[in-house]
Design an enzyme around this catalytic site. Structure first.
Site: not given
Ligand code: T1G
Length: 695
Positions: A109, A129
């Site tokens: 976004e 999301e």
């Molecule tokens: N926020 C906070 N922490 C996050 C995070 C996030 N978006 N994504 C990953 N982490 C943390 C995760 O908990 C872990 O922490 C570490 O990073 C490594 O992640 C406004 C509201 C990007 C494909 O849904 O899909 O934007 O366990 O083990 O396998 O409209 O992380 O080490 O303490 O998964 O390499 C939308 C979610 C948010 C993406 C990487 N975004 N993340 O995978 O590492 S909502 C998502 C993933 C949003 C807007 C809306 C995956 C990854 P710890 P990991 P990975």
């Protein structure tokens, strides 16, 4: 302007181009601090007369994982992400975003609000999301349709699916796709914008053509899905608003987003996201994992075939040993069938499929596993057979090999004791079908070396599994909870609820199949053998339901015999077996029980409370490390509906007082099965929640 390096955003200038670099490990999650730093950097570059174009890019493995999920549910802090994006959208100077690795959710976004986008090959973008019970809350539902069209935007946003680099370029999400480093790609693109070679424009300025047939088709498809969740439908409503003037659409999107932010669905799905990752926090994590280069699986039955397939899909060379030589070909065929299915479902490429087949060796000779790094035993659940096999493995396998048993409930300490190397023995409990179900219970015996625990966790992640650490007991974590869940449903049947009502109530709650349908699928005769095995040790005060035994006595073993609780005629949906209903009614008469009426809510409450109570006992015995691990077991191994977050997450929503009151009420009927775990009483006294324990 001097370069400025805050700890999470780096700002620099090069000639007439300003650069903003996201630098917040591990994933450049866009929380309050990062979005404020981006906003401040953009504002300062706007006011610098020497700067005529701005590049926004990320440092690290990828551009950004999107908004910081840990902020959800907290009070909004200025500047909100939509406010930062409005400033970028209205920027007097063109902003070019360079996307590399991953740009999900708010990260995409952010890019959509800028005037041009460059993708680095290998890029994946998504607006996922809905998988968190939300919808794009920072303009994604309004700006994406203006780039890719309404129908394509509906598909991407309502499914939350990933878009690869080729599709991102083809649909116009990125203006160009290049190789190389993000900073250099951004500098080149900015120069091209200033030279008029690359067209920079406001995404908002474009108008959308309504597409009622696409909308109607999408809505019908979403309404047919089970479980029926709110987020995808509200996401569709938000995307449809993109045909309005953009300010109206953005306002409507924000309203829908905030509604979902407060929903239990969002809380459950976000809990599931973190629970899946929190399992890695084990006491042994400081021990260095050992390298596993080759795997041997002993046992060519369903589990062995599935486990062998799982490791082949993870890129490992696999020896599959089937002791009965006339079954070796059948074992190979089983693996090949699994791989073929994965290829057909698009889970692997043709090249990976071919490599997996080349990596498979099938044999009846146990001696051939002498050089394997990991040996996984997957023979039938009999302690004598397993200890005999481990004695042989002890003599055959090289020193330093990892010896794992796939037992689903037997004592791993006893199996380890059959060898001279108990510290090399561990439990790896896979769930059938093992190449599809994501859960692996890593069962740590008394002597298991810590390095093997970390090795097991690293291995599980490498083959796409969710490892959960479990202590040694009958049923570890998942099966001991399943036993209680099944007993609660059988007691409800004895007390007057019909088995099809019980199944329907739990399927409405979100399970794909109710307990009696699952029993028919697994085979009623198998469950009877397990009950017979346990009969000698069954406490006399434990209520025992004969109904399933009486159904088995008719030769009705479930789906495989065409009759069980239900009738299976192969073509239509299963129907209630009237014979089974009669058996249940007759048994109630034998017991002199007047059948009670139960509401669907009461059925779910009893089954869920039984799961929570057993989960609490697993915690107090130290079998499970934390409540979220129990949720992960249920979500990834037993089909617990993901949007509910898991039984322990739901326990916090139900409340400890209510749970204790329920168990004490039920105990009036059956004081043996319904006992309040000490942990619940301690939590009640200390005002503690399961979420507190997870933290
Ligand atoms: N926020 C906070 N922490 C996050 C995070 C996030 N978006 N994504 C990953 N982490 C943390 C995760 O908990 C872990 O922490 C570490 O990073 C490594 O992640 C406004 C509201 C990007 C494909 O849904 O899909 O934007 O366990 O083990 O396998 O409209 O992380 O080490 O303490 O998964 O390499 C939308 C979610 C948010 C993406 C990487 N975004 N993340 O995978 O590492 S909502 C998502 C993933 C949003 C807007 C809306 C995956 C990854 P710890 P990991 P990975």
């Amino acid at each position: 302007m001097k370069d400025d390096n805050t700890d999470i955003v780096r700002v620099e200038t090069e000639g007439e181009i300003g650069l903003i670099c996201l630098s917040k490990p591990p994933v450049n999650a866009i929380g309050v601090a990062l979005r404020k730093a981006v906003h401040d950097a953009h504002t300062r570059l706007l006011s610098d007369p020497a700067i005529n174009a701005i590049v926004l890019y990320g440092e690290g493995r990828f551009f950004s994982a999107g908004a910081d999920i840990r902020d959800f549910g907290k009070a909004a802090v200025q500047p909100t992400l939509p406010e930062v994006l409005k400033a970028l959208n209205d920027s007097a100077k063109p902003v070019i975003t360079v996307l590399h690795g991953v740009a999900f959710g708010g990260a995409l976004e952010l890019a959509l609000a800028t005037q041009a986008r460059v993708g680095i090959r290998g890029l994946k973008v998504a607006l996922p999301e809905v998988k968190l019970g939300l919808l794009p809350g920072a303009g994604g539902s309004q700006r994406l349709p203006r780039l890719v069209g309404l129908a394509a935007a509906i598909d991407i946003i309502c499914t939350g699916r990933e878009v690869d680099d080729t599709e991102a370029a083809a649909t116009g999400i990125v203006d160009r796709l290049v190789e190389g480093a993000p900073r250099e790609a951004g500098m080149e693109a900015a120069r091209d914008v200033l030279a008029g070679v690359l067209h920079a424009r406001q995404t908002d300025a474009q108008m959308i053509t309504p597409d009622p047939p696409a909308v109607d088709a999408a809505r019908a498809k979403l309404l047919a899905k089970r479980p029926l969740l709110a987020a995808p439908l509200k996401a569709l409503d938000a995307v449809c608003a993109s045909t309005l003037p953009v300010d109206q659409g953005l306002a409507y999107e924000r309203t829908l987003f905030m509604d979902l932010m407060d929903s239990p669905e969002r809380a459950g799905l976000v809990h599931a996201f973190f629970a899946e990752r929190a399992t890695a926090k084990i006491p042994e994590r400081a021990s260095e994992a050992r390298e596993i280069r080759s795997v041997a699986v002993i046992g060519g039955g369903t589990m062995g075939i599935g486990i062998a397939t799982a490791f082949l899909l993870g890129g490992f060379p696999v020896q599959l040993v089937e002791g009965q030589s006339d079954r070796v070909a059948q074992a190979r065929a089983g693996v090949e069938q699994n791989l073929e299915g994965a290829l057909r479902r698009g889970k692997l490429s043709g090249a990976t499929h071919a490599a997996a087949l080349k990596n498979l060796t099938c044999t009846d000779a146990l001696e051939e596993v002498a050089s394997a790094d990991l040996i996984v035993e997957a023979i039938f659940e009999d302690m004598n057979a397993k200890t005999d096999l481990f004695k042989k493995l002890d003599a055959i396998c090289k020193p330093g090999a990892m010896l794992a048993t796939n037992t689903s409930y037997l004592d791993v300490n006893a199996i380890a004791a059959a060898t001279s190397r108990a510290n090399d023995v561990i439990g790896l409990h896979f769930f059938s079908p093992a190449h599809i179900m994501r859960l692996v219970e890593v069962v740590v015996a008394d002597s298991t070396a810590p390095e093997w625990v970390t090795t097991a966790f690293a291995l599980a992640r490498k083959i796409g599994k969710v490892p959960v650490r479990a202590g040694v007991c009958d049923g570890f974590i998942g099966n001991r909870i399943l036993t209680q869940y099944r007993k609660a449903s059988e007691y409800l049947l004895l007390d007057g609820a019909d088995f099809d009502q019980i199944d329907a109530a739990l399927e409405s709650f979100g399970f794909a199949m109710g307990p009696f349908s699952v029993s028919d699928l697994a085979g009623l005769d198998i469950a009877r053998m397990t009950r017979q095995r346990k009969a000698a040790t069954r406490p006399p005060e434990e209520r025992y339901s004969r109904i399933s035994d009486l159904i088995c006595d008719q030769g009705w073993f479930g789906r495989k015999t065409g009759k069980g609780y239900y009738l299976y005629d192969g073509s239509n949906a299963p129907s209630v077996n009237p014979g089974a209903t009669e058996i249940a009614e007759a048994e109630r008469r034998v017991l002199g029980k007047d059948p009670e009426q139960f509401s669907d809510e009461e059925i779910v409450a009893r089954c869920l409370t039984a799961m929570i109570a057993e989960g609490a006992r697993a915690l107090q015995e130290g079998i499970a490390l934390r409540p979220a691990d129990i949720d992960a077991v249920e979500l990834f191994g037993y089909g617990f509906p993901r949007h509910r977050g898991g039984p322990m997450h739901m326990a916090d929503q139900i409340g400890i007082d209510t749970l204790i009151c329920r168990i004490e009420t039920y105990a009036a009927e059956d004081a043996h099965f319904w006992q309040v775990p000490q942990l619940l009483r301690d939590m009640q006294k200390n005002g503690q929640s399961f979420a507190d324990m997870n933290a």
